[in-house]
Design a protein around this motif. Structure first.
Motif, PDB file in Angstrom:
ATOM      1  N   PRO A  64      47.658 106.515  44.736  1.00  0.00           N
ATOM      2  CA  PRO A  64      46.216 106.609  43.769  1.00  0.00           C
ATOM      3  C   PRO A  64      45.160 107.327  44.684  1.00  0.00           C
ATOM      4  N   ARG A  65      44.491 108.361  44.061  1.00  0.00           N
ATOM      5  CA  ARG A  65      43.165 109.139  44.691  1.00  0.00           C
ATOM      6  C   ARG A  65      41.946 108.740  43.967  1.00  0.00           C
ATOM      7  N   ASP A  77      44.411 106.856  39.662  1.00  0.00           N
ATOM      8  CA  ASP A  77      43.501 107.581  40.039  1.00  0.00           C
ATOM      9  C   ASP A  77      42.044 107.134  39.560  1.00  0.00           C
ATOM     10  N   PHE A  78      40.946 107.177  40.138  1.00  0.00           N
ATOM     11  CA  PHE A  78      39.591 106.890  39.887  1.00  0.00           C
ATOM     12  C   PHE A  78      38.665 107.955  40.215  1.00  0.00           C
ATOM     13  N   MET A  79      37.266 107.831  39.593  1.00  0.00           N
ATOM     14  CA  MET A  79      36.301 108.622  39.780  1.00  0.00           C
ATOM     15  C   MET A  79      35.140 107.702  40.042  1.00  0.00           C
ATOM     16  N   GLU A  80      34.251 107.778  40.739  1.00  0.00           N
ATOM     17  CA  GLU A  80      33.303 106.638  41.085  1.00  0.00           C
ATOM     18  C   GLU A  80      32.095 107.404  40.449  1.00  0.00           C
ATOM     19  N   ALA A  81      31.316 106.859  39.482  1.00  0.00           N
ATOM     20  CA  ALA A  81      30.251 107.757  38.726  1.00  0.00           C
ATOM     21  C   ALA A  81      29.026 107.231  39.348  1.00  0.00           C
ATOM     22  N   VAL A 140      37.948 109.927  43.624  1.00  0.00           N
ATOM     23  CA  VAL A 140      36.732 110.737  44.047  1.00  0.00           C
ATOM     24  C   VAL A 140      35.485 110.088  44.037  1.00  0.00           C
ATOM     25  N   LYS A 141      34.894 109.976  45.131  1.00  0.00           N
ATOM     26  CA  LYS A 141      33.650 109.193  45.241  1.00  0.00           C
ATOM     27  C   LYS A 141      32.935 109.523  46.305  1.00  0.00           C
ATOM     28  N   LEU A 147      42.323 114.952  40.722  1.00  0.00           N
ATOM     29  CA  LEU A 147      42.722 113.755  40.150  1.00  0.00           C
ATOM     30  C   LEU A 147      43.761 114.136  38.980  1.00  0.00           C
ATOM     31  N   PHE A 159      30.770 116.891  36.998  1.00  0.00           N
ATOM     32  CA  PHE A 159      31.433 116.154  38.125  1.00  0.00           C
ATOM     33  C   PHE A 159      32.753 115.445  37.723  1.00  0.00           C
TER      34      PHE A 159
END
Lengths: 253, 358
Positions: free
Chosen positions: B207-208, A67-71, B210-211, B199, B65
């Motif tokens: 996979p997820r 899993d990922f976040m885009e900052a 967040v964007k 997430l 966030f």
């Protein structure tokens, strides 16, 4: 092929099968792989969440099987803080470049380190802004030519390159802070050992962990890959010494 | 927390968040809302939660966030200059479809301004604030009890639309002490494991991410249209407003929100005793704005004028003018900088508008 063949090398489960967009000779791919191998070996993939930076690694989420976040630019440690405080059972790592971490994100990284957030920061220092086309970074070497310092970085006007690992290791809060390089096979092996240790310390809930990785940018340095690799060893390494600056498993001075 | 309590608005906002199931709160001190953090710093640990005092409001927004990406309910509170610093994260969170609640206890601006109550952040809250094609749902309470009720509603709406929600109160709503009741039920029912976007680790699934990044313009437009579709649904389903002493006899309709609306109620009561019939239209949802409703009220036969009264130099009045569509003249009265219009000033302005003797 005989049936008793042994697999000695394969794609880590934590990496996706996508082809990266990185330039030839760029070391992001090597560093991605080291991070992925570490997650695999420690059994962390299924509960890992990465935080992507703004910079060349902005699309890192396409290359990882986690899993990922885009900052927003520079804010990855703040996102990681918010996430980890809500889910201390998960493994949170940021992957940031020098413009992202040492320029626009300097506030976030210092305070995340000082609060002792139980996260892992992979800080890729290639002494330049890559994605925007080769401008000066806080880590650009003295006299290094960039698109915003065409005559070379003039330290009398813009100061000296910031040594992030040293700076963060002055904080009293226990942490693991190290600098490694990936310009030779020997250095890659050592970088793997250190990055794996950083993730192990997070897994054990020990402390904030940051590994600075000296990296190359042949495209924006205007060099071929082998010259760029040599430049890391000859020019960057003397200014940015390698080693472990702070280690909770070593007695504090 | 059963039964009536006498509480300061800021503290009640903190307790309301706990009722809504919040266990994680991130903030930076700023007057006049610091009591939210001073309350939650001890109250959250009591219920197994955590408070992080961030290094800046820029960091607060981005901690939200990260926290919201877990699928758990989270919020922050701040005041005007702090909310300006959070606009980066608000834009990103809207783009990434994250449910989150922000509270702005508005003080006088622009710049460092002052610390007294104001409503000058209407444009910032309602018209965007950050960059890009997005909206934040905005709710404006006029009492401590309503702040509690709208806080809990804000979390429900944030989850329903997966969009940031903002509660805006002027400094008065944050600082005033009033009796307040909290709902009995604790809404700890949102389970991130069940959501299809939070997430939680890619253990037995893909996979997820967040964007808000979409380098392909077709995909970015698609995301913006997805947002727009949510705002359209909000406009259809989430209009909230209150009418006070609205009748066919009204010669004038006041439009006001928050604390200003309460002050206008006092003026309307006193004018009624003098034989002057005035009604009040109080928008509670500022986005979505009660567009059709104000248009309909303005059309009533005896209404001569619409008078918008705000604790600013006139911001909501532009929406009132837009929605009234020239049906009746729209006038404005207000004070700003922390000066709160008094009932007497409101009465004088009403008499002046109607050509009556002061």
């Amino acid at each position: 092929m005989s049936n008793d063949s042994t697999v000695i090398f394969k794609r880590p489960e934590s990496l996706s099968e996508n082809i990266t967009h990185y330039c030839p000779g760029c070391t992001h791919g090597v560093i991605h792989r080291i991070v992925a191998e570490s997650l695999d070996e420690l059994g962390l993939r299924g509960r890992a969440v990465g935080v992507a930076p703004v910079g060349c690694a902005v699309l890192i989420y396409n290359y990882f099987n986690t899993d990922f976040m885009e900052a927003p630019h520079g804010r990855a440690p703040a996102l990681a803080t918010g996430f980890k405080r809500c889910r201390p059972d998960m493994i949170v790592f940021t992957y940031q470049g020098d413009g992202d971490l040492a320029s626009i994100g300097m506030g976030e990284i210092v305070h995340a380190a000082n609060r002792g957030e139980k996260i892992t920061v992979i800080f890729v220092n290639n002494a330049i802004y890559g994605m925007t086309g080769g401008q000066m970074a806080p880590t650009t070497m003295p006299n290094q030519k960039t698109t915003t310092t065409p005559a070379g970085r003039d330290v009398s006007l813009v100061g000296y390159p910031i040594r992030v690992a040293e700076l963060l290791s002055t904080l009293r809060t226990p942490s693991f802070v190290a600098r490694v390089a990936v310009h030779t096979p020997m250095h890659i092996v050592n970088a793997k050992k250190i990055i794996r240790k950083a993730f192990r310390l997070q897994k054990e809930g020990t402390c904030f962990t940051l590994v600075e990785v000296l990296s190359s940018c042949p495209t924006n340095w205007g060099m071929d890959p082998s010259a760029a690799t040599k430049w890391v060893g000859d020019v960057m390494k003397p200014y940015y010494p390698l080693g472990i600056f702070k280690d909770p498993e070593r007695e504090e001075a | 927390m059963a039964g009536k309590k006498l509480m300061k608005g800021n503290e009640a906002i903190g307790e309301a968040a706990i009722c809504a199931g919040v266990r994680h709160y991130f903030a930076y001190p700023i007057t006049p809302q610091s009591e939210v953090a001073e309350y939650l710093c001890w109250r959250l640990p009591e219920v197994g939660g955590a408070f992080v005092q961030a290094e800046s409001e820029v960091a607060v927004g981005n901690m939200l966030f990260g926290a919201a990406s877990t699928g758990l309910r989270t919020f922050t509170s701040s005041s005007s200059p702090g909310i300006s610093l959070m606009q980066e994260a608000i834009s990103y969170m809207a783009g990434a479809h994250l449910p989150v609640v922000l509270v702005n206890i508005i003080r006088g601006g622009p710049g460092l301004g002052g610390i007294l109550p104001a409503q000058g952040d209407y444009f910032q809250a309602v018209k965007g604030g950050g960059h890009g094609d997005y909206r934040v749902g905005v709710l404006a309470p006029s009492s401590v009890q309503e702040a509690v009720d709208l806080m809990i509603l804000a979390f429900d709406l944030a989850d329903k639309y997966r969009n940031p929600m903002m509660l805006i109160g002027d400094g008065m709503v944050g600082q005033i002490m009033e009796s307040v009741e909290f709902p009995e039920t604790n809404r700890e029912d949102n389970d991130p494991i069940k959501s299809d976007w939070a997430l939680t680790g890619a253990l037995n699934r893909k996979p997820r991410v967040v964007k808000s990044l979409f380098l392909n313009p077709d995909l970015l437009e698609e995301n913006c249209l997805l947002l727009e579709e949510k705002y359209k649904r909000m406009k259809e389903n989430e209009i909230r407003y209150e009418l006070y002493k609205v009748s066919d006899k009204n010669r004038l309709l006041i439009a006001a929100f928050g604390t200003m609306a309460r002050i206008c109620q006092t003026a309307i009561d006193e004018l009624e005793r003098e034989g002057v019939s005035v009604g009040l239209f109080r928008p509670i949802s500022l986005f979505p704005f009660p567009e059709k409703e104000i248009y309909a009220e303005a059309g009533k036969k005896n209404i001569e004028k619409i008078l918008t009264i705000e604790m600013s130099v006139g911001q909501m009045v532009e929406d009132i003018e837009r929605c009234v569509k020239g049906r009746k003249p729209v006038e404005f009265f207000g004070h700003t900088g922390g000066i709160v219009p008094t009932p007497n000033e409101v009465k004088d302005k009403v008499r002046e508008s109607l050509g009556l003797k002061k």
